[in-house]
Scaffold this active site. Structure first.
Site: not given
Ligand code: MCN
Length: 782
Positions: A737, A367-368, A220
């Site tokens: 998460e 999910r961290c 990751q």
């Molecule tokens: N998003 C959005 N609007 C927001 C916030 C987020 O549209 N206000 C969208 C983002 O653009 C992104 C998604 O939602 O496409 C998740 O965004 P974000 O919350 O920023 O998280 P990350 O992309 O950094 O993903 C990490 C988080 C974690 S920590 C784990 S663990 C995790 C997870 O997301 N592992 C996953 N979701 C997962 N989903 C899948 N399918 N597989 C994993 O391994």
């Protein structure tokens, strides 16, 4: 049902477009590490320890060597000579790659076999003879911290990983003395495995001519791994390329550097051949990094009227034999200090003591939600306990104690500055949606008939966007992330990022951010991540940090491009820059919208006819340092019915109101919340990695480690409030998460609510039917 749009056209913030990457995944055209086959590739398999703690007296590989197809056998002794028997973990501890003297957990990698194919390697692994002298295993972290405990790690003098505290102990002790009521409870937050679809693995390919080492791996955080590899191997960083291709789920478990990555690289350099290592499912379950394993004692002090005045928590956390989070860094242990949650609690003190035990590395993944999950669970369980003890409605108690919306930015007693929030509005929305007061009436009616129904609430606060410089005191590191956006002369875009999605949909949402600002259709924007040779340096995807950091970087880089594009448009339209208006991908002079230049016209001019004094090209790179974390939140309400005969809990309804600020793609956000709720459900009712007192794992496969399938998973009822982050360029907060952080307490609160009158004050997760049945049996109900 509202329609989800196809991923074509200009679709910015808030548009429900389908995920661009799904075409590839649904057609089975994703490329995962195990799909990659290189000419002359050899295969690596590990011999693993049957003991949790044992001295290695002798290793005999002669028989194994004679198995046809075996190329090489690597032991810890050999790695030690190369300075690779131990490597640093990301946060300042170190980890054995292969042991030289003793093994420290059952399932640990001991000897590496390299063969022409996987079958020969497995046959040879069965022929390696290892003489062990069993040592006393330490599986209980409390025992591990006792003065005369055997020591787990050969390089340490005690089993103490760290002792970390936050808050004012004296002031907190004082409010506890003066409080009208104190409630306390012991909780065990069980050890969990992330159970992603694709096990961890790598392919290492060393080119002796160029001296370049390429590693395809399930990581990751590819750039961070490259730096660690360079420091450990002394190979210059520009001669290491880490490629993280499609990842079949990470959920935090693929942040770590595993022995297989290092040994495949070492073997490839030694043998001059590509070497592939892929864990089997049960190897993954026995040896990769685990989450939680927190023994918690929590206390809450309040006034008679329910005003909470103090919080005191003591935690012993079991980190297994190695841990990414040892001193000197406080991250992520420091994140436990979000434990005051959504409440305006003036005095709080928390103490976390980490212990090494004879188990696989633990402490972070799932999910961290590094420690925030355990913190949120603790406060939400304590608040419910207080409500029951006071005979108050748990919703009313929460509404009384929430941080008022006008108090933001709010400085918590444990040092966080919450950027924004409106907890009362989220809870009220959830209460209205579920029909809270009607449900309470129904519960009363059912109680009279001897039926068991429970209603559980959880109002959580998440901290995401690791991690701003000014929070160094709490988390101990400074973090950023990056975006590089390049517009070609024809107006098509390639955008590259330092993060690495594992299923979160970045190819779509990052494109939407660029589309929002530059008015370029999403199908014209290719998003790339996960290749250290091409992408800007970044710290990776975990802790829901991608939107708060790389998403922000995409917005800032797009705006830089827009600034330059305006200058070029002014030149093309023969006008002053300040008179140029940009709207929906078109530049025009104020008052003359019909005479315009498109962003595509401007891109062409940027390369073919740039104005004097302006460099050719249209691109920008941004390294974004967030000024603060973002603080998404939510209110969840769960309704359960408990079967008196079997102890089976049925989740009848679950309403989740989430707030992640402004939303980029509502479909993706809903998908993230549903996935995370399902993981929270698994935590509450099904999942646990268990060890006996000798450090032997129970099971270690999906036969015993149950995860929710579509059959068990409840129907989620989702809703939102929107409280934009005041410091994020798009007002967005992370969401990945949140629901895993918030939901476990709602489930457990609901079950305890159903059983409270029977005298059950708490049941540890996972709430398997027999645990409930035991309570019912004791009360003569089953
Ligand atoms: N998003 C959005 N609007 C927001 C916030 C987020 O549209 N206000 C969208 C983002 O653009 C992104 C998604 O939602 O496409 C998740 O965004 P974000 O919350 O920023 O998280 P990350 O992309 O950094 O993903 C990490 C988080 C974690 S920590 C784990 S663990 C995790 C997870 O997301 N592992 C996953 N979701 C997962 N989903 C899948 N399918 N597989 C994993 O391994």
């Amino acid at each position: 049902m509202e329609e989800t749009l196809p991923p074509t056209g200009v679709h910015g913030m808030g548009h429900k477009i389908r995920r661009k990457e799904d075409v590839r995944f649904l057609m089975g055209k994703g490329t995962y590490v195990d799909d990659i086959k290189l000419p002359n590739m050899a295969y690596l398999v590990f011999v693993r320890s049957p003991y949790a703690h044992a001295k290695i007296k002798k290793i005999n590989v002669e028989k194994a060597k004679s198995i046809p197809g075996v190329i090489d056998i690597i032991t810890g002794e050999e790695l030690d000579k190369a300075g690779l028997a131990w490597i640093p973990t990301l946060m300042g501890d170190k980890m054995m790659v292969l042991p030289t003297d003793k093994v420290v957990f059952q399932g640990q990698e001991v000897v590496a076999i390299i063969a022409e194919d996987r079958y020969a390697a497995m046959d040879a692994a069965n022929q390696v003879e290892i003489e062990y002298e069993p040592l006393e295993p330490i599986a209980d972290p409390k025992k591990a911290l006792e003065p005369n405990s055997p020591i787990v790690r050969p390089d340490k003098k005690s089993n103490l990983v760290f002792r970390w505290e936050a808050g004012d102990k004296e002031a907190t002790d004082k409010v506890f003395k003066e409080a009208d009521i104190v409630v306390s409870q012991d909780f065990y937050y069980q050890r969990l495995h992330v159970a992603y679809m694709e096990p961890v693995g790598s392919i290492a390919h060393y080119d002796p001519v160029s001296g370049k080492l390429t590693l395809w791996m399930t990581t990751q955080a590819p750039h961070v791994v490259r730096t660690v590899f360079s420091l450990v191997t002394k190979i210059p960083e520009n001669k290491i390329r880490i490629v993280s291709p499609d990842i079949g789920g990470g959920f935090g478990g693929k942040v770590y550097v595993y022995p297989g990555y290092v040994v495949s690289a070492y073997a490839s350099i030694k043998l001059g051949r590509p070497v592939k290592w892929i864990n089997t499912r049960s190897e993954d379950m026995r040896s990769t990094a685990f989450a939680r394993d927190f023994h918690i004692h929590g206390e809450l002090a309040a006034k008679k009227d329910g005003i909470i005045v103090g919080l005191r928590i003591k935690v012993i956390s079991d980190h297994g034999a190695f841990y990414g989070d040892a001193n000197p860094s406080k991250f992520p242990a420091g994140l436990f200090s979000i434990c005051t949650g959504a409440y305006d609690i003036k005095a709080a003190y928390v103490e976390v003591t980490g212990a090494y035990t004879n188990k696989p590395a633990g402490g972070i993944a799932y999910r961290c939600s590094f420690r925030v999950t355990e913190a949120s669970y603790t406060i939400e369980r304590l608040v419910d306990t207080l409500a029951h003890e006071l005979g108050m409605d748990p919703a009313e108690l929460r509404l009384k104690n929430f941080i008022p919306s006008e108090k933001f930015p709010y400085r918590s007693a444990l040092g966080w500055t919450y950027d924004s929030g409106n907890y009362a509005s989220a809870l009220k929305k959830a209460m209205e949606k579920i029909g809270y007061y009607e449900l309470r009436k129904e519960q009363e009616e059912k109680k009279k008939k001897g039926e068991l129904m429970g209603i559980g609430i959880s109002t959580f606060v998440e901290i995401v966007g690791a991690g701003p410089a000014d929070l160094f005191d709490i988390v101990g590191i400074k973090m950023f992330d990056s975006a590089e956006i390049r517009i070609h002369p024809t107006g098509k875009v390639i955008a590259r990022f330092g993060t690495r999605a594992q299923g979160q949909g970045h190819e779509t949402t990052y494109a939407q951010i660029i589309s929002e600002i530059l008015g370029i259709p999403v199908e014209d924007i290719i998003v790339e991540e996960g290749d250290t040779d091409t992408c800007p340096y970044g710290l990776g995807t975990y802790a829901s940090r991608s939107t708060p950091t790389a998403g922000a970087a995409a917005a800032v880089a797009s705006r830089k491009i827009l600034d330059k594009a305006k200058k070029i448009a002014a030149h093309l339209l023969e006008a002053r820059e300040e008179d140029i208006v940009f709207e929906k991908g078109k530049f025009y002079v104020k008052g003359y919208p019909d005479k315009y230049k498109t962003i595509q016209d401007v891109a062409l001019a940027a390369y073919t006819n740039p104005p004097p004094n302006i460099e050719a090209g249209l691109e920008a790179v941004t390294y974004y340092n967030p000024p603060n974390m973002t603080f998404p939140f939510g209110a969840y309400i769960c309704v359960v019915d408990v079967d008196k005969g079997t102890g089976q809990v049925k989740v009848r309804r679950f309403v989740a109101v989430d707030d992640c600020g402004n939303i980029i793609n509502p479909v993706i956000v809903d998908g993230q919340i549903m996935g995370a709720l399902t993981m929270g459900f698994g935590t509450a009712f099904m999942e646990e990695i268990r060890y006996d007192e000798n450090g032997n794992i129970y099971g270690g496969s999906f036969a015993e480690y149950l995860i929710p399938t579509a059959v068990e998973t409840p129907r989620w009822e989702l809703d939102k409030t929107v409280t934009p982050s005041p410091h994020h360029p798009l007002g967005a907060k992370g969401v990945g998460e949140s629901a895993t952080v918030g939901s476990p307490a709602a489930f457990v609160n609901a079950v305890v609510d159903a059983l409270w009158d029977l005298g059950a004050k708490h049941i540890d997760m996972p709430i398997w039917p027999w645990k409930v049945w035991k309570v019912l049996k004791e009360k003569g109900m089953a």
